[in-house]
Design a protein around this motif. Structure first.
Motif, PDB file in Angstrom:
ATOM      1  N   VAL A  23       0.868  -1.174   0.000  1.00 60.73           N
ATOM      2  CA  VAL A  23       0.000   0.000   0.000  1.00 60.73           C
ATOM      3  C   VAL A  23       0.905   1.224   0.000  1.00 60.73           C
ATOM      4  O   VAL A  23       1.760   1.367   0.879  1.00 60.73           O
ATOM      5  CB  VAL A  23      -0.918   0.035   1.240  1.00 60.73           C
ATOM      6  N   ASN A  24       0.769   2.088  -0.985  1.00 60.40           N
ATOM      7  CA  ASN A  24       1.610   3.276  -1.056  1.00 60.40           C
ATOM      8  C   ASN A  24       1.374   4.197   0.141  1.00 60.40           C
ATOM      9  O   ASN A  24       0.238   4.352   0.609  1.00 60.40           O
ATOM     10  CB  ASN A  24       1.355   4.045  -2.347  1.00 60.40           C
ATOM     11  N   GLY A  25       2.458   4.832   0.602  1.00 64.37           N
ATOM     12  CA  GLY A  25       2.368   5.705   1.760  1.00 64.37           C
ATOM     13  C   GLY A  25       2.793   4.973   3.033  1.00 64.37           C
ATOM     14  O   GLY A  25       2.959   3.744   3.033  1.00 64.37           O
ATOM     15  N   ALA A  26       2.996   5.720   4.089  1.00 68.95           N
ATOM     16  CA  ALA A  26       3.397   5.132   5.378  1.00 68.95           C
ATOM     17  C   ALA A  26       2.162   4.953   6.260  1.00 68.95           C
ATOM     18  O   ALA A  26       1.500   5.925   6.615  1.00 68.95           O
ATOM     19  CB  ALA A  26       4.419   6.035   6.075  1.00 68.95           C
ATOM     20  N   HIS A  27       1.847   3.710   6.594  1.00 73.10           N
ATOM     21  CA  HIS A  27       0.670   3.404   7.408  1.00 73.10           C
ATOM     22  C   HIS A  27       1.084   2.467   8.535  1.00 73.10           C
ATOM     23  O   HIS A  27       1.684   1.421   8.293  1.00 73.10           O
ATOM     24  CB  HIS A  27      -0.418   2.752   6.544  1.00 73.10           C
ATOM     25  N   ASP A  28       0.760   2.835   9.767  1.00 74.83           N
ATOM     26  CA  ASP A  28       1.174   1.992  10.885  1.00 74.83           C
ATOM     27  C   ASP A  28       0.286   0.760  10.997  1.00 74.83           C
ATOM     28  O   ASP A  28      -0.827   0.705  10.468  1.00 74.83           O
ATOM     29  CB  ASP A  28       1.187   2.775  12.201  1.00 74.83           C
ATOM     30  N   ALA A  29       0.814  -0.241  11.705  1.00 72.70           N
ATOM     31  CA  ALA A  29       0.122  -1.528  11.816  1.00 72.70           C
ATOM     32  C   ALA A  29      -1.233  -1.380  12.494  1.00 72.70           C
ATOM     33  O   ALA A  29      -2.202  -2.051  12.111  1.00 72.70           O
ATOM     34  CB  ALA A  29       0.999  -2.513  12.584  1.00 72.70           C
ATOM     35  N   THR A  30      -1.319  -0.506  13.476  1.00 70.84           N
ATOM     36  CA  THR A  30      -2.586  -0.338  14.203  1.00 70.84           C
ATOM     37  C   THR A  30      -3.697   0.101  13.260  1.00 70.84           C
ATOM     38  O   THR A  30      -4.820  -0.427  13.317  1.00 70.84           O
ATOM     39  CB  THR A  30      -2.420   0.708  15.332  1.00 70.84           C
ATOM     40  N   ARG A  31      -3.394   1.062  12.406  1.00 67.91           N
ATOM     41  CA  ARG A  31      -4.404   1.560  11.465  1.00 67.91           C
ATOM     42  C   ARG A  31      -4.838   0.459  10.494  1.00 67.91           C
ATOM     43  O   ARG A  31      -6.036   0.286  10.232  1.00 67.91           O
ATOM     44  CB  ARG A  31      -3.847   2.762  10.693  1.00 67.91           C
ATOM     45  N   LEU A  32      -3.880  -0.297   9.964  1.00 64.32           N
ATOM     46  CA  LEU A  32      -4.235  -1.352   9.013  1.00 64.32           C
ATOM     47  C   LEU A  32      -5.003  -2.479   9.699  1.00 64.32           C
ATOM     48  O   LEU A  32      -5.871  -3.110   9.085  1.00 64.32           O
ATOM     49  CB  LEU A  32      -2.979  -1.889   8.328  1.00 64.32           C
ATOM     50  N   ARG A  33      -4.710  -2.732  10.967  1.00 65.51           N
ATOM     51  CA  ARG A  33      -5.470  -3.767  11.683  1.00 65.51           C
ATOM     52  C   ARG A  33      -6.917  -3.326  11.898  1.00 65.51           C
ATOM     53  O   ARG A  33      -7.837  -4.148  11.851  1.00 65.51           O
ATOM     54  CB  ARG A  33      -4.796  -4.071  13.022  1.00 65.51           C
ATOM     55  N   GLU A  34      -7.102  -2.038  12.132  1.00 71.77           N
ATOM     56  CA  GLU A  34      -8.465  -1.516  12.258  1.00 71.77           C
ATOM     57  C   GLU A  34      -9.217  -1.669  10.928  1.00 71.77           C
ATOM     58  O   GLU A  34     -10.397  -2.040  10.907  1.00 71.77           O
ATOM     59  CB  GLU A  34      -8.430  -0.050  12.668  1.00 71.77           C
ATOM     60  N   LEU A  35      -8.515  -1.387   9.840  1.00 71.69           N
ATOM     61  CA  LEU A  35      -9.145  -1.536   8.528  1.00 71.69           C
ATOM     62  C   LEU A  35      -9.411  -3.000   8.211  1.00 71.69           C
ATOM     63  O   LEU A  35     -10.405  -3.333   7.554  1.00 71.69           O
ATOM     64  CB  LEU A  35      -8.260  -0.908   7.440  1.00 71.69           C
ATOM     65  N   LEU A  36      -8.523  -3.884   8.664  1.00 72.31           N
ATOM     66  CA  LEU A  36      -8.753  -5.319   8.459  1.00 72.31           C
ATOM     67  C   LEU A  36     -10.021  -5.746   9.196  1.00 72.31           C
ATOM     68  O   LEU A  36     -10.813  -6.543   8.667  1.00 72.31           O
ATOM     69  CB  LEU A  36      -7.550  -6.121   8.947  1.00 72.31           C
ATOM     70  N   ASP A  37     -10.227  -5.223  10.387  1.00 76.03           N
ATOM     71  CA  ASP A  37     -11.466  -5.521  11.121  1.00 76.03           C
ATOM     72  C   ASP A  37     -12.687  -5.064  10.330  1.00 76.03           C
ATOM     73  O   ASP A  37     -13.715  -5.761  10.278  1.00 76.03           O
ATOM     74  CB  ASP A  37     -11.454  -4.825  12.485  1.00 76.03           C
ATOM     75  N   ALA A  38     -12.570  -3.888   9.690  1.00 80.90           N
ATOM     76  CA  ALA A  38     -13.683  -3.375   8.883  1.00 80.90           C
ATOM     77  C   ALA A  38     -13.914  -4.260   7.667  1.00 80.90           C
ATOM     78  O   ALA A  38     -15.060  -4.548   7.298  1.00 80.90           O
ATOM     79  CB  ALA A  38     -13.396  -1.940   8.449  1.00 80.90           C
ATOM     80  N   PHE A  39     -12.827  -4.724   7.042  1.00 78.00           N
ATOM     81  CA  PHE A  39     -12.943  -5.648   5.904  1.00 78.00           C
ATOM     82  C   PHE A  39     -13.641  -6.931   6.333  1.00 78.00           C
ATOM     83  O   PHE A  39     -14.532  -7.443   5.636  1.00 78.00           O
ATOM     84  CB  PHE A  39     -11.560  -5.957   5.340  1.00 78.00           C
ATOM     85  N   ILE A  40     -13.228  -7.468   7.466  1.00 75.21           N
ATOM     86  CA  ILE A  40     -13.822  -8.711   7.966  1.00 75.21           C
ATOM     87  C   ILE A  40     -15.314  -8.526   8.211  1.00 75.21           C
ATOM     88  O   ILE A  40     -16.130  -9.385   7.868  1.00 75.21           O
ATOM     89  CB  ILE A  40     -13.103  -9.157   9.254  1.00 75.21           C
ATOM     90  N   ASP A  41     -15.689  -7.409   8.794  1.00 78.87           N
ATOM     91  CA  ASP A  41     -17.096  -7.151   9.084  1.00 78.87           C
ATOM     92  C   ASP A  41     -17.920  -7.042   7.803  1.00 78.87           C
ATOM     93  O   ASP A  41     -19.046  -7.540   7.726  1.00 78.87           O
ATOM     94  CB  ASP A  41     -17.234  -5.869   9.907  1.00 78.87           C
ATOM     95  N   LYS A  42     -17.352  -6.397   6.773  1.00 79.60           N
ATOM     96  CA  LYS A  42     -18.102  -6.149   5.543  1.00 79.60           C
ATOM     97  C   LYS A  42     -18.076  -7.311   4.561  1.00 79.60           C
ATOM     98  O   LYS A  42     -19.052  -7.551   3.840  1.00 79.60           O
ATOM     99  CB  LYS A  42     -17.546  -4.901   4.839  1.00 79.60           C
TER     100      LYS A  42
END
Length: 401
Positions: free
Chosen positions: A78-97
């Motif tokens: 994923v382009n740009g600097a993104h910390d693990a916490t943020r991506l884990r939150e987004l993974l939770d959103a992916f799982i939910d959807k």
């Protein structure tokens, strides 16, 4: 070595049977080239029974960032600097959807594309089938890259499967989108309605007057402009199509004349005409549509017709043809549209019809393929604000709206 967490991180039960590796991230590069690599994306996706491209694309969509995938080497970026916490939150959103059953919230589900190309979660626990949000950008990607069926395993731990009967042309098919089916009219109608439903009545766009001037003078003016543009239509045959644009009876000329004689036609009627002529997979048809279906009110008209382009634009060649049509529309038919080029590009970009890199190449190189050199230079130079905005948001990891 990464530990494991519950697929549903809101469940504290240590005996919960559904587990997945903790998502890991690694920042690489610097400056404009900084990127976030997810080294164990394949393992996480395998635990969710989803292709690793799905959560990767979901991250890019939510962050407004470009993504790149190298499945052979298990590289998900994923382009740009993104910390693990943020991506884990987004993974939770992916799982939910896109993973959890909409009824019992069990993650033991498969994604299935129905005959009318709706995406449903088929739950093995409770037997329910629940729809996903078809308005999300990932849904469009899933339709173009359908989930594998159970069977032969691929590198990412998922089965490889034949494309469903109504699969829309996409990245897994012929690079020019010439072999796969074009989909049903019902699906096109559904997409148009879904996009229309997203428009908030209180937004600035909704408050604008989107009605076209149907006075005899306006209709005649548009007809003259379109006739002039079609008469001078000059498309290179290097793309491999056998039809000659100089032939007045070619399907492209017929489409151009039909658009001229039927201004303001509905998206369904336009697409049916394209299908009737048998050119729904041809990149030249995209160019003719871009030049012929729009008027000087193109910024307001794009939402009406964007679903057609989302269906027909399936390769870089199709994107270039669309840009060529826009170049002729603004450069030849309606020169006053040149300052609106960034708005036009942004609408197609946000609808996943145009990609940033393709527009960047087009906007920074002058060509005489569609118009004369000076006109090409003027139109393409007008794209600079769009390129600057997308570059800024790509580097910062925010989404361009």
């Amino acid at each position: 070595m990464a530990g494991f967490v519950n697929v549903r991180r809101d469940v504290d039960d240590k005996f919960y049977r559904y587990r997945m590796p903790i998502l890991l991230t690694k920042i690489e590069g610097k400056g404009n080239g900084i990127k976030t690599v997810v080294p164990n994306m394949a393992d996480v996706a395998r635990a969710l029974s989803r292709p690793p491209t799905y959560p990767t694309k979901f991250f890019g969509s939510e962050l407004g960032a470009q993504t790149s995938v190298d499945e052979k080497n298990d590289r998900y970026i994923v382009n740009g600097a993104h910390d693990a916490t943020r991506l884990r939150e987004l993974l939770d959103a992916f799982i939910d959807k896109f993973v959890l059953c909409g009824s019992c919230k069990n993650p033991e589900t498969d994604l299935i594309l129905t005959k009318n190309e709706m995406i449903v979660r088929d739950c093995k626990a409770c037997g329910e089938r629940t729809n996903v949000d078809m308005r999300h950008r990932l849904s469009t990607y899933i339709i173009k890259n359908p989930p594998p069926k159970k069977g032969k395993k691929s590198k990412g731990g998922h089965a490889e499967a034949p494309s469903p009967p109504n699969k829309i042309n996409g990245e897994n098919g012929d690079p020019d989108g010439e072999e796969n089916g074009a989909g049903s009219d019902d699906e096109l109608t559904r997409r148009i309605k879904a996009e229309a439903a997203e428009l908030n009545a209180d937004t600035a766009l909704a408050k604008e007057d989107w009605s076209a001037d149907t006075s005899p003078e306006a209709v005649e003016r548009r007809a003259r402009a379109l006739q002039s543009g079609i008469a001078s239509l000059a498309v290179s045959n290097n793309g491999g199509d056998d039809d000659s644009d100089e032939d007045a009876d070619s399907p492209y000329s017929q489409l151009g004349r039909w658009l001229q004689e039927n201004p303001g036609s509905s998206a369904i009627d336009v697409f049916k005409k394209v299908q009737e002529l048998g050119i729904e997979k041809k990149h030249k048809a995209v160019q003719v549509l871009a030049q012929g279906v729009f008027t000087e009110d193109v910024v307001a008209e794009i939402p009406k017709y964007v679903a057609i382009f989302a269906k027909m634009v399936t390769s870089e060649k199709h994107q270039k043809a669309l840009l060529g049509g826009i170049e002729r529309l603004a450069g030849l038919d309606y020169p006053d549209l040149v300052p609106s080029i960034p708005k036009i590009l942004m609408q197609f970009y946000q609808a996943d019809v145009l990609e940033e890199e393709v527009v960047k190449t087009w906007g920074t190189h002058v060509s005489k393929k569609y118009v004369d050199k000076e006109t090409s230079k003027r139109v393409r130079k007008a794209s600079e604000p769009f390129l600057k905005v997308t570059e800024h948001f790509r580097c910062t990891g925010n989404r361009a709206n």
